[in-house]
Structure formats: C-alpha cells, structure tokens
Design an enzyme around this catalytic site. Structure first.
Site, PDB file in Angstrom:
ATOM      1  N   THR A  44       0.821  -1.208   0.000  1.00 39.22           N
ATOM      2  CA  THR A  44       0.000   0.000   0.000  1.00 39.22           C
ATOM      3  C   THR A  44       0.856   1.260   0.000  1.00 39.22           C
ATOM      4  O   THR A  44       0.423   2.312  -0.478  1.00 39.22           O
ATOM      5  CB  THR A  44      -0.954  -0.017   1.209  1.00 39.22           C
ATOM      6  N   TYR A 132       4.995 -12.336   4.977  1.00 37.09           N
ATOM      7  CA  TYR A 132       3.909 -11.718   4.199  1.00 37.09           C
ATOM      8  C   TYR A 132       3.674 -12.572   2.965  1.00 37.09           C
ATOM      9  O   TYR A 132       4.479 -12.575   2.041  1.00 37.09           O
ATOM     10  CB  TYR A 132       4.310 -10.289   3.837  1.00 37.09           C
ATOM     11  N   LYS A 160       1.369 -12.274   7.803  1.00 36.47           N
ATOM     12  CA  LYS A 160       0.264 -11.549   7.176  1.00 36.47           C
ATOM     13  C   LYS A 160      -0.185 -12.408   6.010  1.00 36.47           C
ATOM     14  O   LYS A 160       0.558 -12.612   5.050  1.00 36.47           O
ATOM     15  CB  LYS A 160       0.721 -10.169   6.695  1.00 36.47           C
ATOM     16  N   VAL A 202      -3.813  -6.589   8.904  1.00 39.32           N
ATOM     17  CA  VAL A 202      -2.984  -5.521   8.344  1.00 39.32           C
ATOM     18  C   VAL A 202      -3.855  -4.882   7.274  1.00 39.32           C
ATOM     19  O   VAL A 202      -4.096  -5.462   6.220  1.00 39.32           O
ATOM     20  CB  VAL A 202      -1.662  -6.049   7.775  1.00 39.32           C
TER      21      VAL A 202
END
Length: 294
Positions: A44, A132, A160, A202
C-alpha cells in the site's frame, strides 16, 4: 505479540517527492485512532517505487514521529535476499518494533528457496519478523508446511496472510505454535480470519477509517460479536471498493477526497479511473463519513 489493527500506511507524494507534511498528519491520525501499529513501505505504501534512500528515510521518520506510541512494522522485503537483509538491518537499527518481509516476487523460488530466504533475514533481524504471503502479487504461495518450518525460528513471530484462502490459513494456525500470530491481509476477511483464530488485520481501509476498523476488531476480541458485525457490514462496501483497481490506487484516491494528501502515485501506478465505479466508491465513503464513521 501482534494483535489488533495494523495500518498498511500509504506514502503520499507531491511533485515527485515524498510529502512528509501529509504523511506525518496521517500518522498522527492513526495514533489518535488507537491502531496497534503502522506498516510503512509495504504494498500500500508503493514500496517498489521508492529508492533505497527513500525507503530507509521513510522508516526512520516513521519511527521518530510515532515515538513508541504505537508499533512500527517496517516493510523490508525484496526479491533479492541480500537487499532484504540490508533493509532489515537498517530498519532494526532505526528502532522499529518488527519487520514485514514479503515473498520474493518475480524470481518464483521454490518452497525451499523461500525457507532459506526468510531464515537468512530472520538470522540478522534483532526484531520479530512477520512473514507476508501474497501470491496474487508475487506469483509464489508460501505453503503451511513451509510456514510451520519457519515458525520454529525464534525471530519469526507472525504472518500476514493475503491468499484469501481460509482453508490455508486454518492449516497455518493448526500447524504452527500457539504464540505464532496470523493476521488477515484482506480487510473483507477480517472477521472470518478472527473466527478461525487469527489475531487481527494488516489493513488498507484503516488508512481512511482507522477508528471504525479498531472498534470492529476490538469488539470481536472482547467477545461482542454482534457489535463487531454491525461495523463490519457498514465497512464491507469500502472493503470491496478499495480494490476496484489495483491497491493502492482506490485508497489513495479516497484519502485525497478526504483531504489527507494529493492523489499522486508513482508510475507504473496511475490515478483511479473516472467513471461509475469511482463515483460509487466516492459516494459510499462520504456517506459513511456523514454517518460519523471515522
């Protein structure tokens, strides 16, 4: 160790440079809203478009502004193990609370390659590491068996999970130690992930509605499922529309609508396309704002 809402914070730009004035205001709003932490330099945050120097500086400034009020989980991933190690060492030296390390992208490593990659990063990290897994972006899927092997490392504390596959997430939770935390990488799966033993999210949408996201997760963890579900279903249209185009295009547009920053992205990312979908998204977020959702 990792529980609650962690905001995958955007990186504002102005005239080609990082807009730190806007960024600091966003961080202050996150702190006021009670998020558990922020995650700079992730997907992001447009980390692939940041220079090495910008990446390091952004993490340093995040730590300085946050000043221990909430956690800073720094994105230090790369498809080069050597570069990921260098970024991890730098972030740890700057005083972050944890590291977010993404699957190596483009290279398409094997499960053993990913195991060795993450192990090498964890070996140099003085802070807890959050894996992740986002195969939609990286084209490789970190399987539960590999996560279980990695969870045995004393520095690898969480994952995540952004596969969108609840079955896979359940396997990760069942195969890993109880002190290994799984967080949703998809806003729209936050409550389903919590229901199978996840610890939080998250979040992309918490850039825009941090307090509502915090309340949703906090209420669930306190056992008030009905109140949590009310917020979830209020936010669900935002969760969906935040991905009408590639993240972070829609959320950065929405942040600009609310006056947090400009709608500037770095190529190859471009601004949200005009049309019915963007107008619908705009209507949804302003309606929630008028209802007092923050």
């Amino acid at each position: 160790m990792f529980q609650g809402v962690y905001t995958a914070v955007i990186t504002p730009f102005r005239q080609g440079k990082i807009d730190y004035d806007s960024y600091f205001k966003i961080l202050e709003n996150q702190i006021r809203s009670g998020v558990a932490g922020v995650v700079p330099c992730g997907t992001t945050g447009e980390s692939p478009t940041l220079s090495y120097e910008e990446h390091k500086e952004l993490i340093q400034k995040t730590v300085q502004v946050v000043s221990g009020k909430i956690q800073v989980i720094a994105g230090t991933g790369s498809n080069s193990t050597k570069e990921a190690i260098e970024l991890t060492e730098s972030a740890c030296a700057d005083g972050v609370d944890g590291i977010l390390s993404v699957n190596p992208y483009y290279n398409k490593p094997t499960q053993e390659g990913m195991f060795q990659h993450f192990t090498a990063i964890a070996n140099v990290s003085s802070k807890p590491v959050m894996l992740y897994n986002i195969p939609g972006r990286t084209n490789v899927n970190l399987l539960p068996e590999t996560v279980s092997r990695l969870a045995a490392h004393p520095k690898i504390a969480a994952i995540k999970e952004a596969t969108g596959d609840l079955g896979q997430m359940a396997k990760v939770i069942s195969q890993c130690p109880t002190n290994f935390d799984l967080l949703s990488g998809d806003d729209n799966l936050t409550l389903p992930v919590l229901s199978i033993g996840g610890k939080g999210v998250v979040s992309v949408v918490s850039n825009l509605f941090p307090r509502a996201c915090v309340d949703m997760v906090s209420l669930y963890l306190r056992g008030d499922l009905e109140a949590s579900k009310k917020i979830y279903y209020k936010l669900l249209p935002v969760f969906v529309n935040a991905f009408i185009e590639t993240n972070p295009i829609p959320i950065k547009a929405a942040m600009s609508w609310f006056g947090y920053c400009s709608n500037e992205l770095r190529l190859p990312m471009t601004s949200l396309s005009e049309g019915t979908a963007s107008e619908s998204f705009k209507k949804i977020v302003f309606q929630l704002k008028e209802e007092g959702i923050v």
